[in-house]
Motif scaffolding. Structure first.
Motif, PDB file in Angstrom:
ATOM      1  N   TYR A 140      -2.405   0.348  -4.429  1.00  0.00           N
ATOM      2  CA  TYR A 140      -2.064  -1.034  -4.258  1.00  0.00           C
ATOM      3  C   TYR A 140      -1.033  -1.680  -5.174  1.00  0.00           C
ATOM      4  N   LEU A 141       0.140  -1.927  -4.889  1.00  0.00           N
ATOM      5  CA  LEU A 141       1.004  -2.487  -5.910  1.00  0.00           C
ATOM      6  C   LEU A 141       0.802  -3.925  -6.098  1.00  0.00           C
ATOM      7  N   LEU A 142       0.245  -4.309  -7.320  1.00  0.00           N
ATOM      8  CA  LEU A 142       0.084  -5.697  -7.742  1.00  0.00           C
ATOM      9  C   LEU A 142       1.452  -6.469  -7.897  1.00  0.00           C
ATOM     10  N   THR A 143       2.480  -5.800  -8.784  1.00  0.00           N
ATOM     11  CA  THR A 143       3.768  -6.177  -8.807  1.00  0.00           C
ATOM     12  C   THR A 143       4.699  -4.855  -8.310  1.00  0.00           C
ATOM     13  N   PRO A 144       6.191  -5.125  -8.469  1.00  0.00           N
ATOM     14  CA  PRO A 144       6.617  -3.997  -8.315  1.00  0.00           C
ATOM     15  C   PRO A 144       6.402  -2.741  -9.292  1.00  0.00           C
TER      16      PRO A 144
ATOM     17  N   TRP B  41       0.991  -0.990   0.043  1.00  0.00           N
ATOM     18  CA  TRP B  41       0.044   0.039  -0.098  1.00  0.00           C
ATOM     19  C   TRP B  41       1.004   1.339   0.055  1.00  0.00           C
ATOM     20  N   ILE B  42       0.362   2.050  -0.888  1.00  0.00           N
ATOM     21  CA  ILE B  42       1.100   3.520  -0.863  1.00  0.00           C
ATOM     22  C   ILE B  42       0.023   4.688  -0.904  1.00  0.00           C
ATOM     23  N   VAL B  43       0.568   5.445  -0.049  1.00  0.00           N
ATOM     24  CA  VAL B  43      -0.521   6.753  -0.063  1.00  0.00           C
ATOM     25  C   VAL B  43       0.263   7.976  -0.458  1.00  0.00           C
TER      26      VAL B  43
END
Length: 160
Positions: free
Chosen positions: A67-71, A30-32
């Motif tokens: 939301y990161l599914l992959t890098p 997760w990134i905000v």
């Protein structure tokens, strides 16, 4: 008031990398992000009653949850404070309107895992118009705009 708005936007932009750095330090998917976005409607919107019309652009603070599914690939939900636009007829302000344009999209990072990683994204936008008011010749006139769906392009740089 205008100076305060610019200071707030500058503060938000300076803090933007912090959310990403914190998310990476705990290795969460997760990134905000906090930042600013521009909504720039089509500037030459044609003629209305023989008058040339145009719409102003608007810059507002924004926040997104990603939301990161992959890098390299991610899904993102973007939200912002209401954008404000003026519709002008032959250069004269005719209508003022506010809008909220939430976006759900996907992003691709070109240099995933690097200190500096540019990204591009595309998404679906739903725009809700409200607080529409006529001005000048349209003062007191009931003006309404219908909500719309569209495509939103997104780009930027993540700095770890």
């Amino acid at each position: 008031m205008s100076h305060l708005k610019h200071l707030i936007i500058a503060g938000v932009l300076c803090a933007a990398p912090l959310g990403n750095a914190v998310a990476q330090s705990v290795e969460s998917p997760w990134i905000v992000h906090v930042g600013a976005h521009v909504v720039d409607p089509k500037s030459n919107t044609g003629d209305l009653a023989g008058l040339s019309s145009s719409t102003t652009r608007s810059l507002r603070p924004s926040v997104s949850v990603e939301y990161l599914l992959t890098p390299s690939w991610s899904v993102e939900l973007l939200a912002a404070l209401p954008f404000q636009h003026d519709v002008r007829l032959d250069g004269q302000r005719a209508v003022g309107v506010k809008q909220l344009p939430p976006v759900v999209g996907v992003n691709y990072r070109f240099l995933a895992g690097q200190t500096v990683s540019p990204f591009l994204g595309v998404g679906v936008n739903y725009t809700h118009f409200f607080d529409t008011k006529g001005h000048n010749a349209l003062d007191g006139t009931n003006v309404s705009l219908g909500d719309t769906w569209g495509i939103a392009w997104h780009g930027g740089v993540d700095i770890a």
